[in-house]
Design a protein around this motif. Structure first.
Motif, mmCIF file in Angstrom:
data_model
loop_
_atom_site.group_PDB
_atom_site.id
_atom_site.type_symbol
_atom_site.label_atom_id
_atom_site.label_comp_id
_atom_site.label_asym_id
_atom_site.label_seq_id
_atom_site.Cartn_x
_atom_site.Cartn_y
_atom_site.Cartn_z
ATOM 1 N N GLU A 147 -4.886 5.338 1.612
ATOM 2 C CA GLU A 147 -4.406 5.686 2.949
ATOM 3 C C GLU A 147 -5.315 5.161 4.055
ATOM 4 O O GLU A 147 -4.884 5.062 5.198
ATOM 5 N N THR A 148 -6.547 4.793 3.723
ATOM 6 C CA THR A 148 -7.419 4.218 4.750
ATOM 7 C C THR A 148 -6.918 2.843 5.180
ATOM 8 O O THR A 148 -7.321 2.348 6.229
ATOM 9 N N TYR A 149 -6.027 2.230 4.384
ATOM 10 C CA TYR A 149 -5.480 0.917 4.714
ATOM 11 C C TYR A 149 -4.093 0.996 5.349
ATOM 12 O O TYR A 149 -3.412 -0.003 5.503
ATOM 13 N N LEU A 150 -3.686 2.211 5.706
ATOM 14 C CA LEU A 150 -2.398 2.411 6.364
ATOM 15 C C LEU A 150 -2.620 2.872 7.802
ATOM 16 O O LEU A 150 -3.632 3.503 8.100
ATOM 17 N N VAL B 154 0.846 -1.201 0.000
ATOM 18 C CA VAL B 154 0.000 0.000 0.000
ATOM 19 C C VAL B 154 0.882 1.251 0.000
ATOM 20 O O VAL B 154 0.619 2.205 -0.741
ATOM 21 N N VAL B 155 1.931 1.251 0.814
ATOM 22 C CA VAL B 155 2.843 2.398 0.879
ATOM 23 C C VAL B 155 3.454 2.656 -0.496
ATOM 24 O O VAL B 155 3.538 3.807 -0.942
ATOM 25 N N SER B 156 3.869 1.594 -1.184
ATOM 26 C CA SER B 156 4.488 1.786 -2.497
ATOM 27 C C SER B 156 3.474 2.330 -3.510
ATOM 28 O O SER B 156 3.823 3.153 -4.356
ATOM 29 N N LEU B 157 2.227 1.883 -3.409
ATOM 30 C CA LEU B 157 1.193 2.413 -4.316
ATOM 31 C C LEU B 157 0.938 3.891 -4.055
ATOM 32 O O LEU B 157 0.764 4.676 -4.997
ATOM 33 N N VAL B 158 0.918 4.284 -2.785
ATOM 34 C CA VAL B 158 0.721 5.700 -2.446
ATOM 35 C C VAL B 158 1.886 6.519 -2.991
ATOM 36 O O VAL B 158 1.694 7.599 -3.569
ATOM 37 N N LYS B 159 3.094 6.009 -2.827
ATOM 38 C CA LYS B 159 4.276 6.712 -3.329
ATOM 39 C C LYS B 159 4.201 6.871 -4.851
ATOM 40 O O LYS B 159 4.509 7.944 -5.387
ATOM 41 N N GLN B 160 3.787 5.822 -5.543
ATOM 42 C CA GLN B 160 3.645 5.909 -6.998
ATOM 43 C C GLN B 160 2.650 7.003 -7.373
ATOM 44 O O GLN B 160 2.879 7.768 -8.311
ATOM 45 N N ARG B 161 1.536 7.056 -6.640
ATOM 46 C CA ARG B 161 0.520 8.067 -6.929
ATOM 47 C C ARG B 161 1.080 9.472 -6.709
ATOM 48 O O ARG B 161 0.817 10.384 -7.475
ATOM 49 N N LYS B 162 1.845 9.661 -5.647
ATOM 50 C CA LYS B 162 2.422 10.983 -5.360
ATOM 51 C C LYS B 162 3.405 11.392 -6.456
ATOM 52 O O LYS B 162 3.428 12.555 -6.868
ATOM 53 N N ASP B 163 4.197 10.438 -6.936
ATOM 54 C CA ASP B 163 5.116 10.731 -8.036
ATOM 55 C C ASP B 163 4.335 11.098 -9.296
ATOM 56 O O ASP B 163 4.712 12.013 -10.026
ATOM 57 N N SER B 164 3.238 10.388 -9.538
ATOM 58 C CA SER B 164 2.402 10.677 -10.706
ATOM 59 C C SER B 164 1.792 12.065 -10.603
ATOM 60 O O SER B 164 1.737 12.799 -11.596
ATOM 61 N N ILE B 165 1.347 12.426 -9.420
ATOM 62 C CA ILE B 165 0.750 13.755 -9.221
ATOM 63 C C ILE B 165 1.763 14.836 -9.584
ATOM 64 O O ILE B 165 1.426 15.821 -10.248
ATOM 65 N N GLU B 166 2.991 14.636 -9.157
ATOM 66 C CA GLU B 166 4.049 15.605 -9.464
ATOM 67 C C GLU B 166 4.213 15.753 -10.977
ATOM 68 O O GLU B 166 4.291 16.877 -11.495
ATOM 69 N N GLN B 167 4.230 14.641 -11.686
ATOM 70 C CA GLN B 167 4.398 14.672 -13.142
ATOM 71 C C GLN B 167 3.175 15.278 -13.835
ATOM 72 O O GLN B 167 3.325 16.073 -14.772
ATOM 73 N N PHE B 168 1.998 14.904 -13.375
ATOM 74 C CA PHE B 168 0.777 15.432 -13.988
ATOM 75 C C PHE B 168 0.637 16.932 -13.749
ATOM 76 O O PHE B 168 0.137 17.658 -14.602
ATOM 77 N N THR B 169 1.087 17.387 -12.593
ATOM 78 C CA THR B 169 1.038 18.820 -12.299
ATOM 79 C C THR B 169 1.948 19.570 -13.262
ATOM 80 O O THR B 169 1.557 20.610 -13.803
ATOM 81 N N LYS B 170 3.141 19.035 -13.477
ATOM 82 C CA LYS B 170 4.071 19.662 -14.429
ATOM 83 C C LYS B 170 3.479 19.671 -15.836
ATOM 84 O O LYS B 170 3.726 20.599 -16.599
#
Length: 151
Positions: A87-90, A53-69
């Motif tokens: 995050e409800t599962y963390l 779950v942590v790795s999936l959240v991290k992937q999403r955060k990295d994607s958000i950064e790229q999509f914002t750019k």
């Protein structure tokens, strides 16, 4: 109840409520958990499942950064919604005071005096914070600041 069982129950609930966005995120989580089980060749324990779950959240955060750019606010919104579901599962995020104390203890324990000791301090600090939700990047930045101020 294992995390996969919890996710399966949440999928059934999302199907009944016709919550398409939630259903999509939960199915993605279940697929990632099952893929990791296949890699390991056995059922995951709770710590391993939480790490997925942590790795999936991290992937999403990295994607958000790229999509914002890239100016793709629609995709930023989608990824942000998925993070909220994941995050409800963390476990709850670690308190900043706890993180600061763990870093100070790790520096004292390792006898670190310079930024060259980053690796040892990070290893000790992350071991102290195990089982809590912490952003490794944020911990890294705090350790770097503390070690630079100790010079």
């Amino acid at each position: 109840m294992s995390l996969i069982d919890e996710v399966q129950a949440a999928i059934a609930d999302a199907m009944r409520k016709q919550a398409a966005a939630r259903l999509s995120a939960l199915r993605m989580l279940k697929a990632a958990l099952m893929n990791r089980e296949v890699e390991k060749g056995r059922a995951l324990d709770d710590q391993e499942a939480r790490q997925v779950v942590v790795s999936l959240v991290k992937q999403r955060k990295d994607s958000i950064e790229q999509f914002t750019k890239g100016g793709r606010q629609d995709l930023v919104d989608k990824e942000t919604a998925e993070i909220a579901i994941l995050e409800t599962y963390l476990p709850a995020a670690a308190d900043p005071a706890v993180i600061g104390r763990a870093i100070a203890d790790a520096i004292a324990e390792t006898g670190a005096t310079s930024p060259g000791d980053m690796g040892r301090v990070m290893k000790a600090a992350m071991a102290r914070l195990a089982g809590q939700t912490v952003d490794g990047k944020a911990v890294n930045e705090l350790v770097r600041k503390k070690l630079q101020s100790e010079k």
